[in-house]
Design a protein around this motif. Structure first.
Motif, mmCIF file in Angstrom:
data_model
loop_
_atom_site.group_PDB
_atom_site.id
_atom_site.type_symbol
_atom_site.label_atom_id
_atom_site.label_comp_id
_atom_site.label_asym_id
_atom_site.label_seq_id
_atom_site.Cartn_x
_atom_site.Cartn_y
_atom_site.Cartn_z
ATOM 1 N N LYS A 1 0.825 -1.220 0.000
ATOM 2 C CA LYS A 1 0.000 0.000 0.000
ATOM 3 C C LYS A 1 0.854 1.264 0.000
ATOM 4 N N SER A 2 2.102 1.170 0.495
ATOM 5 C CA SER A 2 2.907 2.386 0.686
ATOM 6 C C SER A 2 4.050 2.540 -0.322
ATOM 7 N N VAL A 3 4.137 1.659 -1.313
ATOM 8 C CA VAL A 3 5.210 1.770 -2.317
ATOM 9 C C VAL A 3 4.998 3.058 -3.126
ATOM 10 N N PRO A 4 6.025 3.932 -3.213
ATOM 11 C CA PRO A 4 5.822 5.267 -3.789
ATOM 12 C C PRO A 4 5.971 5.366 -5.305
ATOM 13 N N PHE A 5 6.263 4.240 -5.974
ATOM 14 C CA PHE A 5 6.566 4.359 -7.414
ATOM 15 C C PHE A 5 5.696 3.466 -8.298
ATOM 16 N N ILE B 1 -6.706 -4.029 -2.283
ATOM 17 C CA ILE B 1 -5.925 -4.353 -3.480
ATOM 18 C C ILE B 1 -6.598 -3.771 -4.727
ATOM 19 N N GLU B 2 -7.917 -3.935 -4.821
ATOM 20 C CA GLU B 2 -8.647 -3.430 -5.992
ATOM 21 C C GLU B 2 -8.623 -1.901 -6.026
ATOM 22 N N MET B 3 -8.752 -1.272 -4.866
ATOM 23 C CA MET B 3 -8.707 0.187 -4.808
ATOM 24 C C MET B 3 -7.369 0.723 -5.318
ATOM 25 N N LEU B 4 -6.288 0.033 -4.959
ATOM 26 C CA LEU B 4 -4.957 0.463 -5.407
ATOM 27 C C LEU B 4 -4.830 0.322 -6.924
ATOM 28 N N SER B 5 -5.360 -0.779 -7.449
ATOM 29 C CA SER B 5 -5.356 -0.991 -8.891
ATOM 30 C C SER B 5 -6.094 0.144 -9.604
ATOM 31 N N GLU B 6 -7.234 0.533 -9.054
ATOM 32 C CA GLU B 6 -8.016 1.639 -9.639
ATOM 33 C C GLU B 6 -7.270 2.967 -9.514
ATOM 34 N N LYS C 1 -3.458 0.361 -12.867
ATOM 35 C CA LYS C 1 -2.481 -0.690 -13.165
ATOM 36 C C LYS C 1 -3.060 -2.040 -12.729
ATOM 37 N N PRO C 2 -2.794 -3.086 -13.513
ATOM 38 C CA PRO C 2 -3.197 -4.423 -13.071
ATOM 39 C C PRO C 2 -2.324 -4.909 -11.913
ATOM 40 N N VAL C 3 -2.887 -5.757 -11.090
ATOM 41 C CA VAL C 3 -2.176 -6.348 -9.950
ATOM 42 C C VAL C 3 -1.660 -7.723 -10.343
ATOM 43 N N LEU C 4 -0.386 -7.972 -10.032
ATOM 44 C CA LEU C 4 0.250 -9.264 -10.293
ATOM 45 C C LEU C 4 0.736 -9.838 -8.972
ATOM 46 N N PHE C 5 0.323 -11.054 -8.649
ATOM 47 C CA PHE C 5 0.854 -11.722 -7.460
ATOM 48 C C PHE C 5 2.229 -12.300 -7.822
ATOM 49 N N THR C 6 3.277 -11.543 -7.521
ATOM 50 C CA THR C 6 4.647 -11.940 -7.846
ATOM 51 C C THR C 6 5.048 -13.213 -7.102
ATOM 52 N N GLU C 7 4.379 -13.492 -5.996
ATOM 53 C CA GLU C 7 4.442 -14.796 -5.327
ATOM 54 C C GLU C 7 3.077 -15.041 -4.687
ATOM 55 N N PHE C 8 2.621 -16.288 -4.727
ATOM 56 C CA PHE C 8 1.467 -16.701 -3.929
ATOM 57 C C PHE C 8 1.608 -18.171 -3.619
ATOM 58 N N GLY C 9 0.974 -18.608 -2.556
ATOM 59 C CA GLY C 9 1.000 -20.031 -2.223
ATOM 60 C C GLY C 9 0.924 -20.247 -0.724
ATOM 61 N N ASP D 1 -10.959 -8.639 -13.844
ATOM 62 C CA ASP D 1 -10.290 -8.011 -14.996
ATOM 63 C C ASP D 1 -9.018 -7.273 -14.594
ATOM 64 N N TRP D 2 -9.011 -6.691 -13.406
ATOM 65 C CA TRP D 2 -7.861 -5.889 -12.960
ATOM 66 C C TRP D 2 -6.722 -6.760 -12.413
ATOM 67 N N PHE D 3 -6.950 -8.041 -12.345
ATOM 68 C CA PHE D 3 -5.948 -8.965 -11.790
ATOM 69 C C PHE D 3 -5.218 -9.672 -12.935
ATOM 70 N N ALA D 4 -3.880 -9.552 -12.950
ATOM 71 C CA ALA D 4 -3.092 -10.058 -14.090
ATOM 72 C C ALA D 4 -2.736 -11.534 -13.982
ATOM 73 N N GLY D 5 -2.714 -12.082 -12.749
ATOM 74 C CA GLY D 5 -2.301 -13.467 -12.546
ATOM 75 C C GLY D 5 -1.230 -13.542 -11.471
ATOM 76 N N GLY D 6 -0.460 -14.640 -11.471
ATOM 77 C CA GLY D 6 0.531 -14.778 -10.409
ATOM 78 C C GLY D 6 1.454 -15.969 -10.593
ATOM 79 N N PHE D 7 2.418 -16.031 -9.668
ATOM 80 C CA PHE D 7 3.466 -17.056 -9.700
ATOM 81 C C PHE D 7 3.415 -17.860 -8.403
ATOM 82 N N VAL D 8 3.092 -19.147 -8.528
ATOM 83 C CA VAL D 8 2.991 -19.985 -7.333
ATOM 84 C C VAL D 8 4.389 -20.236 -6.756
#
Length: 317
Positions: free
Chosen positions: A175-179, A216-221, A225-233, A274-281
């Motif tokens: 939530k706090s990433v500035p870029f 998460i959805e609010m940040l995407s809006e 930008k689409p949200v990508l789960f760079t890691e999940f599991g 739609d705003w969710f791009a996918g992810g990496f298990v």
């Protein structure tokens, strides 16, 4: 916003001491994955040490530049796209989010070292035509204390690499990433707490996701930008939804149902958005036959019931 309907259905592919071949990639293809995260490592002695050591002869082959190129080549041959995700390992496994220097001089040294580290991989990513570059993983204090460095660094990366960019923010940091406005994906390592039960049900986990999903959805809006789960599991262990980031090597008996239910709830919550791009298990080992299994209580889905769930989900999307 212009989204492709297909999701990034990825695995986080752990570097090994050896080169890989079609034999090691077939199980990834069988999972219906279309993306692989390749993860070379740089090493730091301690949380206040500013020098990153990487691409050395003492590292495993898969963690070196030659290894990364060999892996990418092999994945591309099988039609798999790649996210290059260079990461930092602090000696004794201390949490990278706590990397923080104790003087201006050391901050400056760390910035120089990190720039060299990530720009080397940005050039490699360009050379190998890698689809996505992840510019850092869980580096909260580094970003909090040096935000301008990161904004400038993204400009330098863009000057040598023309693919998509993301950053892998920890679940309590994103939530706090500035870029985010400078990147293509909002990247999240999605280890959100979603259930306090020993064997959480899918319904409990769906409920547990509700408040996180709204943010998460609010940040995407906010950033378009689409949200990508760079890691999940999740680990196949009791209370898998309570502290999903916990990776201690304990002797707990495996709880395969807990892993399946938590993973299913994550898929049901996000993959149709739609705003969710996918992810990496998290995470996948090269030697599939010897990895995971029904007595293994760690993250890997290999040779466990959750592997079939992921295979079915990835096929659907």
């Amino acid at each position: 916003m212009d989204y492709k309907p297909a999701k990034i259905n990825g695995v986080s592919f752990v570097a090994s001491r050896d080169s890989i071949s079609n034999k090691h990639i077939k199980p990834v293809v069988s999972l219906n994955a279309n993306y692989v995260a390749v993860m070379p490592f740089g090493f730091i002695k301690e949380l206040q040490h500013p020098e990153i050591v990487y691409n050395t002869g003492r590292q495993w082959f898969g963690e070196t530049n030659d290894g990364v190129k060999q892996y990418i080549d092999e994945f591309n041959k099988e039609g798999l796209s790649v996210m290059l995700k260079p990461q930092i390992w602090v000696w004794r496994g201390e949490y990278t989010g706590n990397i923080k220097m104790d003087s201006e001089e050391n901050w400056s040294s760390l910035e120089t070292s990190y720039s060299k580290f990530i720009l080397d991989y940005a050039q490699l990513a360009q050379e190998m035509k890698v689809e996505i570059l992840c510019i850092g993983t869980e580096l909260e204090q580094f970003i909090v204390h040096r935000p301008q460095f990161w904004k400038d660094l993204i400009g330098k990366i863009r000057s040598v690499y023309d693919g998509k960019l993301t950053y892998a923010a920890n679940w309590d940091e994103f939530k706090s990433v500035p870029f985010w406005s400078q990147l293509d994906y909002i990247g999240v390592d999605a280890y959100f707490p979603i259930s306090n039960s020993q064997t959480p049900t899918v319904e409990e986990c769906l409920e547990g996701w509700l408040e996180h999903k709204v943010i998460i959805e609010m940040l995407s809006e906010q950033y378009s930008k689409p949200v990508l789960f760079t890691e999940f599991g999740y680990r196949s262990v009791d209370f898998s939804g309570k502290k999903p980031w916990d990776y201690d090597r304990n002797n707990q008996v495996a709880n395969l149902e807990a892993q399946v239910n938590t993973t299913q709830a994550l898929f049901e919550t996000f993959w149709q958005e739609d705003w969710f791009a996918g992810g990496f298990v998290w995470k996948w080992f090269h030697d599939h036959e010897k990895s995971g299994g029904e007595t293994n209580n760690q993250f890997t889905p290999q040779n466990k019931p959750v592997e079939l769930l992921i295979q079915k989900q990835y096929k659907t999307f």
